[in-house]
Design a protein around this motif. Structure first.
Motif, PDB file in Angstrom:
ATOM      1  N   ILE A 143       0.822  -1.127   0.041  1.00  0.00           N
ATOM      2  CA  ILE A 143       0.125   0.073  -0.031  1.00  0.00           C
ATOM      3  C   ILE A 143       1.053   1.215   0.018  1.00  0.00           C
ATOM      4  O   ILE A 143       2.146   1.318   0.259  1.00  0.00           O
ATOM      5  N   GLU A 144       0.304   2.440  -0.252  1.00  0.00           N
ATOM      6  CA  GLU A 144       1.168   3.576  -0.271  1.00  0.00           C
ATOM      7  C   GLU A 144       0.774   4.450   1.287  1.00  0.00           C
ATOM      8  O   GLU A 144      -0.276   4.677   1.380  1.00  0.00           O
ATOM      9  N   GLU A 145       1.542   5.127   1.382  1.00  0.00           N
ATOM     10  CA  GLU A 145       1.393   6.072   2.892  1.00  0.00           C
ATOM     11  C   GLU A 145       0.733   7.047   2.294  1.00  0.00           C
ATOM     12  O   GLU A 145       0.741   7.661   1.371  1.00  0.00           O
ATOM     13  N   GLY A 146      -0.438   7.317   3.238  1.00  0.00           N
ATOM     14  CA  GLY A 146      -1.555   8.308   2.999  1.00  0.00           C
ATOM     15  C   GLY A 146      -2.645   7.896   2.041  1.00  0.00           C
ATOM     16  O   GLY A 146      -3.478   8.588   1.739  1.00  0.00           O
ATOM     17  N   GLY A 147      -2.428   6.711   1.477  1.00  0.00           N
ATOM     18  CA  GLY A 147      -3.636   6.306   0.559  1.00  0.00           C
ATOM     19  C   GLY A 147      -4.817   5.772   1.207  1.00  0.00           C
ATOM     20  O   GLY A 147      -4.686   5.776   2.747  1.00  0.00           O
ATOM     21  N   ALA A 148      -5.784   5.172   0.501  1.00  0.00           N
ATOM     22  CA  ALA A 148      -7.050   4.822   1.347  1.00  0.00           C
ATOM     23  C   ALA A 148      -7.000   3.613   2.572  1.00  0.00           C
ATOM     24  O   ALA A 148      -7.453   3.899   3.485  1.00  0.00           O
TER      25      ALA A 148
END
Length: 374
Positions: free
Chosen positions: A131-136
């Motif tokens: 996952i990406e930091e700050g993503g959903a």
């Protein structure tokens, strides 16, 4: 006081909370405080159908996201399994995973709830490239901390660094207690030995977050400097094949042994010399305390709970994460100087025995339990 310890993983799993809680249960039972364990079997998947609602945020806009959907299904499965298997009430519930905590509070709202957060699922997913930091997904998983704060009678974690990590996601981080993990010394039996070639060992799940790619590059440099060693890697995971291929590319394959999964690695560790794990993040890093109790010298990264366990240069060596040269320099020190290595291992054993004893955990938990459910 009848107490339930609610886990996510079955207690037969090695490492960390899963290996600690059965010994906590044994000690409390001897004290006359009846205690039972509960967890979700791995075979229970896709059974639960009951709707689950959070008090502090709405996850509905994120439905359809694979990570969020899987997390919510696991909550529903835990509800289904708990309703199926839980037939008695308890005076207090101590949950060791967010899902276990949320389900127990939903089904037993009047029972006092203590929650210990042992690790960060979202940080592991970020470091593992899922996952990406700050993503959903990140926003969803960090919102769980606020939900736990609202639902739990007492919120605990395992290190001061992880308490600081949680601070932005709760309203009152000062109220979070810190009780580091504790270990039953009887499990660990240091063995006097002399290895002609220094034996390095690491024990972890084979995922990017553990930094084993950095370790292999450091070992390749150590070999180029002319220092013989053998690296033993205990554990399995999705990047095992990738690590084996990297070992061959770095001309290390004959210097490394991949063992795969092992249920009781602490029975194996005392025969080695140095424990090394260059994690990119750790809430606590139980395996360092376990290695210390096996009388091994410690080498780790200056992150999270590892940095709280290792006093650099005294009971181990700390290096920056993502730095194979610095890691090689540290390994070179312990590989080439047996006296230095022995003294660090002795200090590591002394600290672990004093600071991370199971008796200390029992005393601290008794106090928490009596405050929450007098």
């Amino acid at each position: 006081m009848n107490i339930l310890q609610a886990l996510f993983f079955p207690p037969e799993q090695p490492g960390g909370v899963s290996s600690m809680v059965p010994y906590i249960q044994e000690r409390f039972n001897k004290l006359g405080w009846p205690m039972e364990l509960f967890s979700l079997p791995k075979r229970v998947r896709g059974k639960g159908q009951e709707e689950f609602v959070f008090e502090t945020f709405d996850f509905k806009p994120l439905e359809g996201n694979p990570i969020v959907d899987k997390y919510m299904q696991t909550i529903r499965d835990y509800v289904w399994w708990t309703k199926l298997r839980m037939s008695k009430s308890f005076d207090l519930i101590h949950a060791h995973h967010p899902i276990a905590a949320l389900v127990m509070k939903k089904l037993f709202p009047e029972t006092p709830l203590v929650v210990t957060i042992h690790s960060s699922y979202e940080r592991e997913l970020i470091l593992n490239g899922k996952i990406e930091e700050g993503g959903a997904e990140h926003r969803f998983l960090t919102a769980i901390y606020g939900e736990l704060e609202a639902k739990a009678d007492r919120l605990l974690t395992v290190s001061e660094s992880f308490k600081q990590y949680m601070a932005p996601y709760v309203t009152n981080s000062d109220a979070i207690g810190v009780i580091p993990n504790g270990f039953n010394e009887k499990r660990f039996k240091p063995i006097s030995h002399e290895n002609e070639v220094v034996q390095l060992i690491t024990v972890c799940r084979l995922v990017p977050a553990k930094g084993l790619d950095i370790l292999l590059h450091a070992c390749a440099e150590l070999k180029r400097r002319g220092h013989p060693f053998v690296l033993h890697i205990i554990g399995d995971g999705p990047i095992r094949l990738e690590l084996e291929q990297l070992a061959m590319q770095l001309d290390l394959y004959d210097d490394i042994i991949f063992y795969g999964y092992m249920l009781h690695p602490e029975e194996f560790m005392p025969f080695f010399d140095v424990f090394v794990l260059p994690s990119r993040a750790e809430a606590f890093g139980s395996v360092f305390a376990e290695a210390a109790l096996c009388w091994l010298a410690l080498v780790g990264t200056n992150v999270g709970g590892i940095a709280e366990q290792i006093d650099d240069g005294v009971n181990g060596l700390l290096v920056p994460p993502e730095d194979p040269v610095a890691l090689c320099d540290a390994l070179e020190k312990v590989v080439t100087d047996p006296s230095f290595r022995y003294n660090m291992a002795r200090h590591a054993w002394n600290k672990a025995k004093k600071v991370y004893s199971l008796s200390r955990v029992i005393t601290q938990l008794k106090q928490v339990y009596q405050e929450v459910a007098p």
